[in-house]
Scaffold this motif. Structure first.
Motif, PDB file in Angstrom:
ATOM      1  N   ASP A 145      28.766  23.356 -14.547  1.00 29.23           N
ATOM      2  CA  ASP A 145      29.692  22.231 -14.649  1.00 29.23           C
ATOM      3  C   ASP A 145      29.005  20.878 -14.508  1.00 29.23           C
ATOM      4  OD1 ASP A 145      31.848  23.882 -15.101  1.00 29.23           O
ATOM      5  OD2 ASP A 145      32.336  24.042 -12.975  1.00 29.23           O
ATOM      6  N   ASP A 146      28.018  20.776 -13.638  1.00 28.85           N
ATOM      7  CA  ASP A 146      27.385  19.480 -13.409  1.00 28.85           C
ATOM      8  C   ASP A 146      26.092  19.289 -14.214  1.00 28.85           C
ATOM      9  OD1 ASP A 146      25.975  21.386 -12.031  1.00 28.85           O
ATOM     10  OD2 ASP A 146      25.790  20.216 -10.190  1.00 28.85           O
ATOM     11  N   PHE A 147      25.857  20.135 -15.205  1.00 31.56           N
ATOM     12  CA  PHE A 147      24.642  20.038 -16.011  1.00 31.56           C
ATOM     13  C   PHE A 147      24.749  18.922 -17.047  1.00 31.56           C
ATOM     14  CE2 PHE A 147      22.130  21.180 -19.768  1.00 31.56           C
ATOM     15  CZ  PHE A 147      20.874  21.276 -19.197  1.00 31.56           C
ATOM     16  N   VAL A 148      25.899  18.797 -17.692  1.00 30.60           N
ATOM     17  CA  VAL A 148      26.076  17.827 -18.768  1.00 30.60           C
ATOM     18  C   VAL A 148      26.624  16.526 -18.189  1.00 30.60           C
ATOM     19  CG1 VAL A 148      27.177  17.363 -20.995  1.00 30.60           C
ATOM     20  CG2 VAL A 148      26.495  19.696 -20.412  1.00 30.60           C
ATOM     21  N   THR A 149      25.730  15.573 -17.984  1.00 27.82           N
ATOM     22  CA  THR A 149      26.126  14.248 -17.510  1.00 27.82           C
ATOM     23  C   THR A 149      25.797  13.237 -18.595  1.00 27.82           C
ATOM     24  OG1 THR A 149      23.978  13.736 -16.532  1.00 27.82           O
ATOM     25  CG2 THR A 149      25.574  14.909 -15.118  1.00 27.82           C
ATOM     26  N   LYS A 150      26.419  12.084 -18.533  1.00 30.50           N
ATOM     27  CA  LYS A 150      26.172  11.066 -19.559  1.00 30.50           C
ATOM     28  C   LYS A 150      24.702  10.647 -19.561  1.00 30.50           C
ATOM     29  CE  LYS A 150      28.315   7.351 -21.980  1.00 30.50           C
ATOM     30  NZ  LYS A 150      29.536   6.588 -22.150  1.00 30.50           N
ATOM     31  N   ALA A 151      24.127  10.492 -18.376  1.00 25.97           N
ATOM     32  CA  ALA A 151      22.714  10.097 -18.296  1.00 25.97           C
ATOM     33  C   ALA A 151      21.821  11.141 -18.963  1.00 25.97           C
ATOM     34  CB  ALA A 151      22.298   9.898 -16.841  1.00 25.97           C
TER      35      ALA A 151
END
Length: 183
Positions: A145-151
């Motif tokens: 879930d937290d792998f795809v970030t905008k940065a």
């Protein structure tokens, strides 16, 4: 109020541009594009499901054509085919290129596999590298879930651009993502 009746429809104003995606994968690609939806207030991805009916370019294109026949695009929306280059015969990809010659139709091809695009999200980020390694080893292909970030997505776009035209290129998926984020 002369000239207006309750039976007339008020014009509907859509708030988001829709990117309709038909991809090879049943799990990874749909998850990825759904995760990107939270990154834009002006665009949204809609993924045409792959229900195990084939992942070769011909089947992906067939799914998209069937979907668009039942759900025509609005003029500002776009349809994208997302496939891996793999070892498909040239004519399989040529059909997609021919289809993409029509208005609002595009394709994104990963040179080897979609996971290579995901790999560009982690360069230099130990936490992300660990998550990516766990994702590759895992049997369910679930993107954390937290792998795809905008940065990380912006980093991947930058990486893909710098590799374009080289033997390490991962294809043009970055063009789709960049277009999505810029709308």
């Amino acid at each position: 109020m002369a000239g207006w009746s309750l039976t007339q429809r008020c014009p509907s104003y859509r708030q988001k541009k829709v990117f309709v995606i038909a991809a090879e994968g049943e799990v990874t690609e749909p998850q990825y594009f759904q995760k990107l939806n939270s990154m834009s207030n002006t665009s949204t991805f809609f993924v045409v499901e792959n229900l195990g009916n084939g992942s070769d370019p011909k089947h992906v294109l067939g799914r998209m054509k069937k979907y668009l026949k039942q759900n025509p695009l609005d003029k500002e929306d776009e349809a994208w085919i997302v496939v891996d280059q793999d070892d498909w015969p040239a004519d399989a990809l040529q059909e997609i290129q021919k289809w993409a010659n029509e208005t609002n139709r595009f394709y994104a091809i990963s040179i080897r596999k979609f996971e290579d695009w995901l790999r560009l999200h982690v360069t230099g980020d130990r936490s992300a590298e660990r998550k990516y390694r766990d994702f590759l080893i895992g049997q369910n292909k679930h993107i954390p879930d937290d792998f795809v970030t905008k940065a990380r997505v912006l980093h991947a776009i930058s990486q893909a651009k710098s590799l374009a035209g080289t033997s390490r290129s991962v294809g043009n998926i970055h063009e789709l993502i960049e277009k999505f984020l810029s709308k």
